[in-house]
Scaffold this motif. Structure first.
Motif, PDB file in Angstrom:
ATOM      1  N   ARG A 144     -12.529   6.926   4.658  1.00 59.75           N
ATOM      2  CA  ARG A 144     -11.817   5.655   4.763  1.00 59.75           C
ATOM      3  C   ARG A 144     -10.306   5.825   4.912  1.00 59.75           C
ATOM      4  NH1 ARG A 144     -16.069   3.810   1.251  1.00 59.75           N
ATOM      5  NH2 ARG A 144     -15.152   5.068  -0.371  1.00 59.75           N
ATOM      6  N   ALA A 145      -9.859   7.068   4.705  1.00 54.05           N
ATOM      7  CA  ALA A 145      -8.409   7.283   4.663  1.00 54.05           C
ATOM      8  C   ALA A 145      -7.741   6.830   5.955  1.00 54.05           C
ATOM      9  CB  ALA A 145      -8.106   8.750   4.408  1.00 54.05           C
ATOM     10  N   CYS A 193      -5.365  10.797  -4.163  1.00 53.00           N
ATOM     11  CA  CYS A 193      -6.803  10.730  -3.946  1.00 53.00           C
ATOM     12  C   CYS A 193      -7.238  11.925  -3.104  1.00 53.00           C
ATOM     13  CB  CYS A 193      -7.183   9.414  -3.290  1.00 53.00           C
ATOM     14  SG  CYS A 193      -6.937   9.379  -1.514  1.00 53.00           S
ATOM     15  N   PRO A 194      -8.519  12.286  -3.165  1.00 49.63           N
ATOM     16  CA  PRO A 194      -8.975  13.448  -2.401  1.00 49.63           C
ATOM     17  C   PRO A 194      -9.075  13.142  -0.911  1.00 49.63           C
ATOM     18  CG  PRO A 194     -10.810  12.433  -3.522  1.00 49.63           C
ATOM     19  CD  PRO A 194      -9.589  11.706  -3.982  1.00 49.63           C
ATOM     20  N   SER A 195      -8.921  11.908  -0.557  1.00 50.05           N
ATOM     21  CA  SER A 195      -9.113  11.435   0.817  1.00 50.05           C
ATOM     22  C   SER A 195     -10.615  11.374   1.112  1.00 50.05           C
ATOM     23  CB  SER A 195      -8.416  12.366   1.815  1.00 50.05           C
ATOM     24  OG  SER A 195      -8.543  11.838   3.107  1.00 50.05           O
ATOM     25  N   CYS A 196     -10.972  10.523   2.025  1.00 46.63           N
ATOM     26  CA  CYS A 196     -12.367  10.426   2.449  1.00 46.63           C
ATOM     27  C   CYS A 196     -12.381   9.755   3.808  1.00 46.63           C
ATOM     28  CB  CYS A 196     -13.206   9.646   1.421  1.00 46.63           C
ATOM     29  SG  CYS A 196     -12.889   7.864   1.458  1.00 46.63           S
ATOM     30  N   VAL A 251      -8.733   0.545  -0.370  1.00 40.42           N
ATOM     31  CA  VAL A 251      -9.939   0.233  -1.140  1.00 40.42           C
ATOM     32  C   VAL A 251      -9.679   0.418  -2.634  1.00 40.42           C
ATOM     33  CG1 VAL A 251     -12.336   0.866  -1.605  1.00 40.42           C
ATOM     34  CG2 VAL A 251     -11.518   0.775   0.748  1.00 40.42           C
ATOM     35  N   ASN A 252      -9.385   1.689  -3.017  1.00 32.99           N
ATOM     36  CA  ASN A 252      -9.034   1.963  -4.412  1.00 32.99           C
ATOM     37  C   ASN A 252      -7.535   2.039  -4.595  1.00 32.99           C
ATOM     38  OD1 ASN A 252     -11.666   2.241  -5.396  1.00 32.99           O
ATOM     39  ND2 ASN A 252     -11.768   4.343  -4.658  1.00 32.99           N
ATOM     40  N   GLY A 253      -6.872   2.148  -3.479  1.00 36.24           N
ATOM     41  CA  GLY A 253      -5.435   2.391  -3.508  1.00 36.24           C
ATOM     42  C   GLY A 253      -4.669   1.467  -4.430  1.00 36.24           C
ATOM     43  N   MET A 293      -2.307   7.108  -2.375  1.00 36.37           N
ATOM     44  CA  MET A 293      -3.679   6.735  -2.061  1.00 36.37           C
ATOM     45  C   MET A 293      -3.848   6.524  -0.554  1.00 36.37           C
ATOM     46  SD  MET A 293      -4.465   6.838  -5.209  1.00 36.37           S
ATOM     47  CE  MET A 293      -6.161   6.339  -5.147  1.00 36.37           C
ATOM     48  N   GLY A 294      -5.004   6.997  -0.079  1.00 31.00           N
ATOM     49  CA  GLY A 294      -5.206   7.031   1.361  1.00 31.00           C
ATOM     50  C   GLY A 294      -5.590   5.723   2.014  1.00 31.00           C
ATOM     51  N   CYS A 295      -6.038   4.759   1.217  1.00 31.18           N
ATOM     52  CA  CYS A 295      -6.443   3.505   1.840  1.00 31.18           C
ATOM     53  C   CYS A 295      -6.282   2.365   0.850  1.00 31.18           C
ATOM     54  CB  CYS A 295      -7.894   3.585   2.317  1.00 31.18           C
ATOM     55  SG  CYS A 295      -9.086   3.385   0.997  1.00 31.18           S
TER      56      CYS A 295
HETATM   57 FE1  SF4 Z   1     -11.000   7.385   0.207  1.00 32.62          FE
HETATM   58 FE2  SF4 Z   1      -9.286   5.367  -0.068  1.00 32.62          FE
HETATM   59 FE3  SF4 Z   1     -10.369   6.518  -2.237  1.00 32.62          FE
HETATM   60 FE4  SF4 Z   1      -8.557   7.849  -0.840  1.00 32.62          FE
HETATM   61  S1  SF4 Z   1      -8.209   5.913  -1.956  1.00 32.62           S
HETATM   62  S2  SF4 Z   1     -10.522   8.655  -1.550  1.00 32.62           S
HETATM   63  S3  SF4 Z   1      -9.023   7.194   1.214  1.00 32.62           S
HETATM   64  S4  SF4 Z   1     -11.450   5.362  -0.694  1.00 32.62           S
END
Ligand code: SF4
Length: 371
Positions: A280-281, A275-278, A312-314, A308-310
């Motif tokens: 929420r990471a 993921c591009p990170s955001c 949510v979508n991880g 995946m950084g979190c």
């Molecule tokens: Fe942001 Fe989590 Fe999506 Fe990564 S997986 S971009 S941290 S919402």
């Protein structure tokens, strides 16, 4: 070995005649091959073979070597014999080196039409020698060395000029009933280059070697090549590709292979879905993705690994992949084929992913061997 047949090609491939560059088929529905060119002095046989070995290991399927001097021509027989992949001699001016390269057992010879005109009367002999040895010829038109007559006619290296130049040169060989030809029409501007190849593709059935010439340093050159090859290959145009970068040739191969994989023209090997990170990471995604990529480099099995950084979508993304991690609260949930198999502390994410990847790879190889 040869790349796999695509599962779902991006487009019907243009119907082209097939030529054989040594054992590598080009055109006629053969998988799109990836090539590069050595940067060593060809006369330095040891260094050239060393670089060819590195290129071979990186997945290069055809290699081109420059041949500007007699010393280089003298080196060709050994290089052609010892190279693990077919060698194409690149010749700009001297017809005598064309004969030398054919005699040397090179898998093909590249000639430059802007210059070939000087040896019009020798085309017959070249065609004869090439036919006797089963050596195909690449007609390589380059914006920088376009035939003067066409430069005058069109004012500059337009797509029309590039295509006309190539077809005219091909006609010189056709006069001698020689059609064992592939063509390139390179320009440093992807827009001109794409249009030149489109026109050429519509006017002949020769296999086409795609290239953006003088594409630039790695970042710019990668993007120019990816955009141009993507535009053409997504229309079925292109039979072999060379990415030109002002960077070590192995980099050209990595980019070329990645372009084909991105277009589904070659089976994907390792693919990192990160993921591009955001905001929420909960983990340093860039670092994690890089460490996972480095840890899995060179894996031969097709594996999609989600980083995946979190959470949510991880989990959703990780579930789609063969293997994945979704981070949260200083921990990583490790997914294998959609199931959480482990939850490990952040410091163990990379090694756990690598372990799991190796295990899956072993299983895939076993299944492959028994199936
Ligand atoms: Fe942001 Fe989590 Fe999506 Fe990564 S997986 S971009 S941290 S919402």
């Amino acid at each position: 070995g040869l790349p796999e047949v695509p599962v779902r090609p991006i487009a019907e491939r243009r119907v082209s005649r097939r030529i054989q560059v040594g054992p590598v088929a080009v055109g006629g529905g053969a998988p799109v091959s990836v090539q590069s060119m050595t940067t060593t002095r060809t006369s330095d046989i040891g260094a050239t073979l060393q670089q060819i070995a590195e290129l071979t290991a990186s997945g290069c399927q055809i290699v081109r070597v420059a041949c500007p001097t007699q010393d280089d021509a003298d080196a060709l027989p050994v290089i052609a014999r010892k190279s693990q992949i077919p060698v194409i001699a690149d010749i700009h001016f001297q017809p005598k080196y064309v004969f030398a390269a054919i005699e040397a057992g090179c898998a093909a010879v590249r000639v430059n039409p802007g210059n070939i005109k000087q040896f019009d009367d020798q085309v017959r002999e070249i065609a004869k020698a090439a036919r006797d040895h089963g050596t195909p010829i690449r007609i390589g038109v380059n914006a920088g060395s376009l035939d003067r007559r066409l430069l005058q006619k069109y004012g500059r290296a337009t797509p029309e000029a590039l295509a006309e130049s190539a077809l005219w040169e091909a006609s010189l060989f056709e006069e001698h009933d020689f059609r064992d030809i592939k063509i390139s029409v390179k320009h440093n501007d992807p827009v001109v280059m794409v249009e030149a190849y489109r026109q050429l593709a519509a006017q002949c059935d020769y296999p086409l070697h795609l290239g953006v010439t003088e594409a630039g340093p790695a970042f710019q050159g990668t993007i120019k090549s990816a955009v141009a090859f993507g535009a053409l290959l997504s229309q079925g145009i292109g039979d072999t590709i060379r990415v030109s970068l002002s960077a070590p040739p192995v980099e050209e191969i990595k980019v070329g292979i990645q372009i084909l994989q991105s277009l589904g023209l070659r089976e994907r090997r390792l693919e990192i879905v990160s993921c591009p990170s955001c905001g929420r990471a909960q983990v340093d995604v860039y670092k994690l993705a890089e460490e996972v990529t480095a840890g899995l480099e060179g894996m031969e099995v097709p594996l999609r690994v989600a980083v995946m950084g979190c959470v949510v979508n991880g989990p959703g993304e990780a579930r789609e992949a063969d293997l994945g991690v979704a981070s949260g609260n200083g921990k990583g949930q490790i997914f294998v084929k959609g199931e959480v198999v482990k939850t490990v502390p952040e410091s163990k994410i990379v090694e756990t992913l690598i372990e799991e990847a190796m295990r899956i790879a072993e299983q895939m190889e076993k299944d492959g061997a028994s199936g």
